[in-house]
Motif scaffolding. Structure first.
Motif, short mmCIF file in Angstrom:
data_model
loop_
_atom_site.label_atom_id
_atom_site.label_comp_id
_atom_site.label_asym_id
_atom_site.label_seq_id
_atom_site.Cartn_x
_atom_site.Cartn_y
_atom_site.Cartn_z
N HIS A 65 0.84 -1.21 0.00
CA HIS A 65 0.00 0.00 0.00
C HIS A 65 0.88 1.27 0.00
O HIS A 65 0.65 2.19 0.79
N ALA A 66 1.86 1.29 -0.91
CA ALA A 66 2.77 2.44 -0.99
C ALA A 66 2.03 3.68 -1.49
O ALA A 66 1.21 3.59 -2.40
N PRO A 67 2.31 4.83 -0.88
CA PRO A 67 1.68 6.08 -1.33
C PRO A 67 2.05 6.36 -2.80
O PRO A 67 3.09 5.93 -3.29
N ALA A 68 1.20 7.11 -3.48
CA ALA A 68 1.40 7.39 -4.91
C ALA A 68 2.74 8.08 -5.17
O ALA A 68 3.44 7.75 -6.13
N GLU A 69 3.10 9.05 -4.32
CA GLU A 69 4.34 9.79 -4.54
C GLU A 69 5.56 8.88 -4.41
O GLU A 69 6.49 8.94 -5.21
N ARG A 70 5.55 8.03 -3.40
CA ARG A 70 6.67 7.10 -3.20
C ARG A 70 6.72 6.07 -4.32
O ARG A 70 7.79 5.69 -4.78
N SER A 71 5.57 5.64 -4.78
CA SER A 71 5.52 4.67 -5.88
C SER A 71 6.13 5.27 -7.14
O SER A 71 6.90 4.61 -7.85
N ALA A 72 5.79 6.52 -7.41
CA ALA A 72 6.33 7.18 -8.60
C ALA A 72 7.84 7.31 -8.51
O ALA A 72 8.57 7.10 -9.49
N GLU A 73 8.33 7.63 -7.32
CA GLU A 73 9.78 7.75 -7.10
C GLU A 73 10.49 6.42 -7.37
O GLU A 73 11.55 6.38 -8.02
N LEU A 74 9.90 5.33 -6.89
CA LEU A 74 10.51 4.02 -7.07
C LEU A 74 10.48 3.57 -8.53
O LEU A 74 11.41 2.90 -9.00
N ARG A 75 9.46 3.95 -9.25
CA ARG A 75 9.41 3.62 -10.68
C ARG A 75 10.55 4.32 -11.42
O ARG A 75 11.18 3.75 -12.30
N VAL A 76 10.79 5.58 -11.04
CA VAL A 76 11.89 6.33 -11.67
C VAL A 76 13.23 5.69 -11.31
O VAL A 76 14.12 5.55 -12.16
N ARG A 77 13.39 5.29 -10.06
CA ARG A 77 14.64 4.65 -9.62
C ARG A 77 14.89 3.35 -10.37
O ARG A 77 16.02 3.07 -10.79
N LEU A 78 13.85 2.57 -10.55
CA LEU A 78 14.00 1.30 -11.25
C LEU A 78 14.38 1.54 -12.71
O LEU A 78 15.23 0.82 -13.26
N ALA A 79 13.78 2.53 -13.32
CA ALA A 79 14.12 2.84 -14.71
C ALA A 79 15.59 3.25 -14.83
O ALA A 79 16.28 2.87 -15.79
N ALA A 80 16.09 4.00 -13.84
CA ALA A 80 17.49 4.43 -13.85
C ALA A 80 18.42 3.23 -13.70
O ALA A 80 19.48 3.15 -14.33
N ILE A 81 18.02 2.28 -12.85
CA ILE A 81 18.83 1.06 -12.67
C ILE A 81 18.87 0.28 -13.97
O ILE A 81 19.92 -0.21 -14.40
N ARG A 82 17.74 0.17 -14.63
CA ARG A 82 17.68 -0.58 -15.88
C ARG A 82 18.51 0.11 -16.96
O ARG A 82 19.16 -0.55 -17.77
N ASP A 83 18.51 1.44 -16.97
CA ASP A 83 19.32 2.17 -17.94
C ASP A 83 20.81 1.95 -17.70
O ASP A 83 21.61 1.99 -18.63
#
Length: 280
Positions: A65-83
């Motif tokens: 049940h992660a808050p929307a703001e934290r979820s968005a941050e983690l999506r960006v972090r994961l994309a950076a890791i994949r890059d």
């Protein structure tokens, strides 16, 4: 010592672990059971030994049940890791031309390029036929769209920057490239002539390490330093490094290798020897 990619993945895993604990799942086994995973997968992601997929992250975020703001941050972090690390199969899924155009765009913006390729001619110096053989060899292993002709054309377009002012370009290779060729003799001979034409060009520093030279550092793979980012290629994929210390280490290794490289007339001597041997 872990690489910057490994550090990022470990930090991401630790962040997910804290979210899991804060959500009331005391153990990874409890969490795995709740979301229908096996426990080792949770452990690998949390300990930075496996990169989470997009669906994995969404499952995790929903379960805690992660808050929307934290979820968005983690999506960006994961994309950076994949890059920071992409497998070749991912890179070439949409074709080899796209990968070459990515390099073209990066190099066009660059002020400094240092390439160290000891078992393949650096892409900025390849002939079209040599490039074709290199890309075809790659495609046999990694698959991808068979847009080889377009990819070769894009690689040739990259070479336009060699004669544009305002850049520092250093391209280092080795005689071993011709001892372990990836193309037939006629293609390798044309490639030697291409390198001979580059020697002495004011805008380019070209070096070739003669066969049998004692290496000051054991280089196990090629790397390119483009401004403040290092690109390291290996069989599974490509790793991008922007950690200042790691980039500095790559500069140090490049500097060491340049101390044993043949340049200018000495480079011509090495290339002429290669030409004589290949032409026999």
């Amino acid at each position: 010592m872990p690489t910057s990619f490994e550090k990022r993945r470990a930090e991401f895993g630790e962040y997910l672990r804290r979210l899991r604990i804060d959500a009331g799942y005391e153990t990874g086994k409890d969490f795995a059971r709740a979301i229908g995973w096996n426990a080792p997968k949770v452990s690998k992601i949390e300990n930075g030994r496996q990169t989470a997929g997009d669906e994995d992250l969404e499952t995790w975020l929903t379960a805690v049940h992660a808050p929307a703001e934290r979820s968005a941050e983690l999506r960006v972090r994961l994309a950076a890791i994949r890059d920071a690390y992409a497998s070749w199969r991912e890179k070439v899924r949409d074709g080899y031309r796209a990968r070459q155009e990515e390099s073209l765009s990066r190099e066009a913006r660059a002020r400094r390029i240092r390439a160290v390729d000891l078992l393949i001619v650096p892409g900025l110096l390849q002939t079209a036929e040599y490039a074709r053989h290199a890309i075809l060899s790659h495609a046999k292993v990694h698959g991808g769209a068979q847009d080889i002709t377009e990819a070769v054309r894009a690689r040739m377009q990259r070479q336009q920057i060699l004669h544009e002012p305002g850049r520092t370009i250093e391209l280092l290779t080795a005689e071993a490239v011709f001892q372990y060729p990836i193309a037939p003799p006629e293609v390798m001979i044309a490639q030697v002539h291409r390198l001979l034409s580059i020697v002495g060009t004011p805008e380019i520093r070209f070096g070739i390490i003669p066969a049998g030279t004692l290496l000051p550092y054991p280089v196990t793979g090629g790397f390119w330093i483009v401004d403040d980012v290092v690109m390291i290629e290996n069989a599974p994929g490509e790793h991008l490094v922007d950690d200042v210390d790691e980039v500095g280490t790559c500069h140090e290794v490049a500097d060491l290798l340049w101390t044993i490289a043949a340049e200018n007339d000495a480079a011509k001597t090495v290339l002429q020897r290669v030409l004589d041997n290949t032409s026999r």
